[in-house]
Design a protein around this motif. Sequence first.
Motif, PDB file in Angstrom:
ATOM      1  N   PHE A 128     -24.624 104.595  58.602  1.00  0.00           N
ATOM      2  CA  PHE A 128     -23.399 104.660  59.058  1.00  0.00           C
ATOM      3  C   PHE A 128     -23.067 105.105  60.216  1.00  0.00           C
ATOM      4  O   PHE A 128     -23.927 105.900  60.941  1.00  0.00           O
ATOM      5  CB  PHE A 128     -22.714 105.867  57.916  1.00  0.00           C
ATOM      6  CG  PHE A 128     -22.798 105.786  56.508  1.00  0.00           C
ATOM      7  CD1 PHE A 128     -23.764 106.393  55.902  1.00  0.00           C
ATOM      8  CD2 PHE A 128     -21.766 105.229  55.809  1.00  0.00           C
ATOM      9  CE1 PHE A 128     -24.128 106.230  54.540  1.00  0.00           C
ATOM     10  CE2 PHE A 128     -22.020 105.072  54.385  1.00  0.00           C
ATOM     11  CZ  PHE A 128     -23.093 106.044  53.825  1.00  0.00           C
ATOM     12  N   TYR A 129     -22.108 104.628  60.793  1.00  0.00           N
ATOM     13  CA  TYR A 129     -21.744 104.785  62.196  1.00  0.00           C
ATOM     14  C   TYR A 129     -20.276 104.859  62.598  1.00  0.00           C
ATOM     15  O   TYR A 129     -19.672 103.980  62.175  1.00  0.00           O
ATOM     16  CB  TYR A 129     -22.713 104.343  63.356  1.00  0.00           C
ATOM     17  CG  TYR A 129     -22.513 102.799  63.288  1.00  0.00           C
ATOM     18  CD1 TYR A 129     -21.701 102.179  64.500  1.00  0.00           C
ATOM     19  CD2 TYR A 129     -23.410 101.792  62.877  1.00  0.00           C
ATOM     20  CE1 TYR A 129     -21.593 100.828  64.787  1.00  0.00           C
ATOM     21  CE2 TYR A 129     -23.213 100.680  62.905  1.00  0.00           C
ATOM     22  CZ  TYR A 129     -22.372 100.132  63.880  1.00  0.00           C
ATOM     23  OH  TYR A 129     -22.432  98.623  64.037  1.00  0.00           O
ATOM     24  N   PHE A 130     -19.981 105.638  63.666  1.00  0.00           N
ATOM     25  CA  PHE A 130     -18.570 105.454  64.012  1.00  0.00           C
ATOM     26  C   PHE A 130     -18.249 104.459  65.011  1.00  0.00           C
ATOM     27  O   PHE A 130     -19.468 104.703  65.913  1.00  0.00           O
ATOM     28  CB  PHE A 130     -18.011 106.938  64.261  1.00  0.00           C
ATOM     29  CG  PHE A 130     -18.022 107.788  63.451  1.00  0.00           C
ATOM     30  CD1 PHE A 130     -16.938 107.756  62.288  1.00  0.00           C
ATOM     31  CD2 PHE A 130     -19.053 108.720  63.141  1.00  0.00           C
ATOM     32  CE1 PHE A 130     -16.724 108.619  61.395  1.00  0.00           C
ATOM     33  CE2 PHE A 130     -18.965 109.597  61.913  1.00  0.00           C
ATOM     34  CZ  PHE A 130     -17.900 109.606  61.099  1.00  0.00           C
ATOM     35  N   THR A 131     -17.205 103.721  65.300  1.00  0.00           N
ATOM     36  CA  THR A 131     -17.113 103.071  66.177  1.00  0.00           C
ATOM     37  C   THR A 131     -15.561 103.070  66.873  1.00  0.00           C
ATOM     38  O   THR A 131     -14.616 104.013  66.266  1.00  0.00           O
ATOM     39  CB  THR A 131     -17.181 101.360  65.779  1.00  0.00           C
ATOM     40  OG1 THR A 131     -16.445 100.749  66.734  1.00  0.00           O
ATOM     41  CG2 THR A 131     -16.196 101.358  64.613  1.00  0.00           C
ATOM     42  N   GLN A 132     -15.436 102.715  67.978  1.00  0.00           N
ATOM     43  CA  GLN A 132     -13.885 102.894  68.560  1.00  0.00           C
ATOM     44  C   GLN A 132     -13.058 101.535  68.512  1.00  0.00           C
ATOM     45  O   GLN A 132     -12.208 101.328  68.910  1.00  0.00           O
ATOM     46  CB  GLN A 132     -13.978 103.172  70.022  1.00  0.00           C
ATOM     47  CG  GLN A 132     -14.648 104.848  70.145  1.00  0.00           C
ATOM     48  CD  GLN A 132     -14.755 105.204  71.501  1.00  0.00           C
ATOM     49  OE1 GLN A 132     -13.838 104.533  72.471  1.00  0.00           O
ATOM     50  NE2 GLN A 132     -15.574 106.190  71.999  1.00  0.00           N
ATOM     51  N   VAL A 133     -13.829 100.780  67.750  1.00  0.00           N
ATOM     52  CA  VAL A 133     -13.061  99.201  67.849  1.00  0.00           C
ATOM     53  C   VAL A 133     -12.318  99.202  66.071  1.00  0.00           C
ATOM     54  O   VAL A 133     -13.089  99.252  65.239  1.00  0.00           O
ATOM     55  CB  VAL A 133     -14.111  98.082  67.520  1.00  0.00           C
ATOM     56  CG1 VAL A 133     -13.428  97.014  67.461  1.00  0.00           C
ATOM     57  CG2 VAL A 133     -15.183  98.084  68.933  1.00  0.00           C
ATOM     58  N   ALA A 134     -10.883  99.132  66.257  1.00  0.00           N
ATOM     59  CA  ALA A 134     -10.137  99.553  65.157  1.00  0.00           C
ATOM     60  C   ALA A 134     -10.585  98.258  63.995  1.00  0.00           C
ATOM     61  O   ALA A 134     -10.435  98.581  62.704  1.00  0.00           O
ATOM     62  CB  ALA A 134      -8.816  99.545  65.421  1.00  0.00           C
ATOM     63  N   THR A 135     -10.584  97.140  64.477  1.00  0.00           N
ATOM     64  CA  THR A 135     -11.063  96.065  63.434  1.00  0.00           C
ATOM     65  C   THR A 135     -12.128  96.073  62.645  1.00  0.00           C
ATOM     66  O   THR A 135     -12.564  95.356  61.790  1.00  0.00           O
ATOM     67  CB  THR A 135     -10.891  94.635  64.153  1.00  0.00           C
ATOM     68  OG1 THR A 135     -11.974  94.520  65.038  1.00  0.00           O
ATOM     69  CG2 THR A 135      -9.382  94.321  64.794  1.00  0.00           C
TER      70      THR A 135
END
Length: 162
Positions: free
Chosen positions: A103-110
């Motif tokens: 699992f990882y967090f992104t800053q790309v909303a799409t």
Amino acid sequence: MQVFVASLEQCLKAKNWPAALCLALTLPEIAGAVESPESSAPQRYAQWFDRWVGLKYRTRLLSGQHALLSGSDCYALRCAMLYQGQEVETGRRRYVTDALDRFYFTQVATEHCTHKNRALQIHADRFCRDVVEGCEAWLKSIKNDASKTAVLKRGLNMAMPL
């Protein structure tokens, strides 16, 4: 509890993602302890997350609903992030799925709740806002429960500068 929710909202406004994620991953722990003090930490965290946030992280398949991010998965994220400053890989967590390695967090909303290379990508801002909404709904649901509100009043209560 409100001081932590307000702090999380301030972190989101400032785009302070590490602090925001740490708070968002901590809030279900605090709320779960108030809601189910007799349960173990992993159990109460998972139950609270599944009830108040988890519905936003489910998808409907022919075989029924499937959790993209379960309360147990989120607890593993919390442990990895708060204790090790890392995201979760299946080799380091007890909650392994057949479809995901990470699992990882992104800053790309799409890229919110999308699979890429056997990983679930979670948009950091949206995840934090989902936790805030869950906390607000939970707080509203317990406002007339004297024992739970008393526990919350014993917690950290400091004035937040606006």
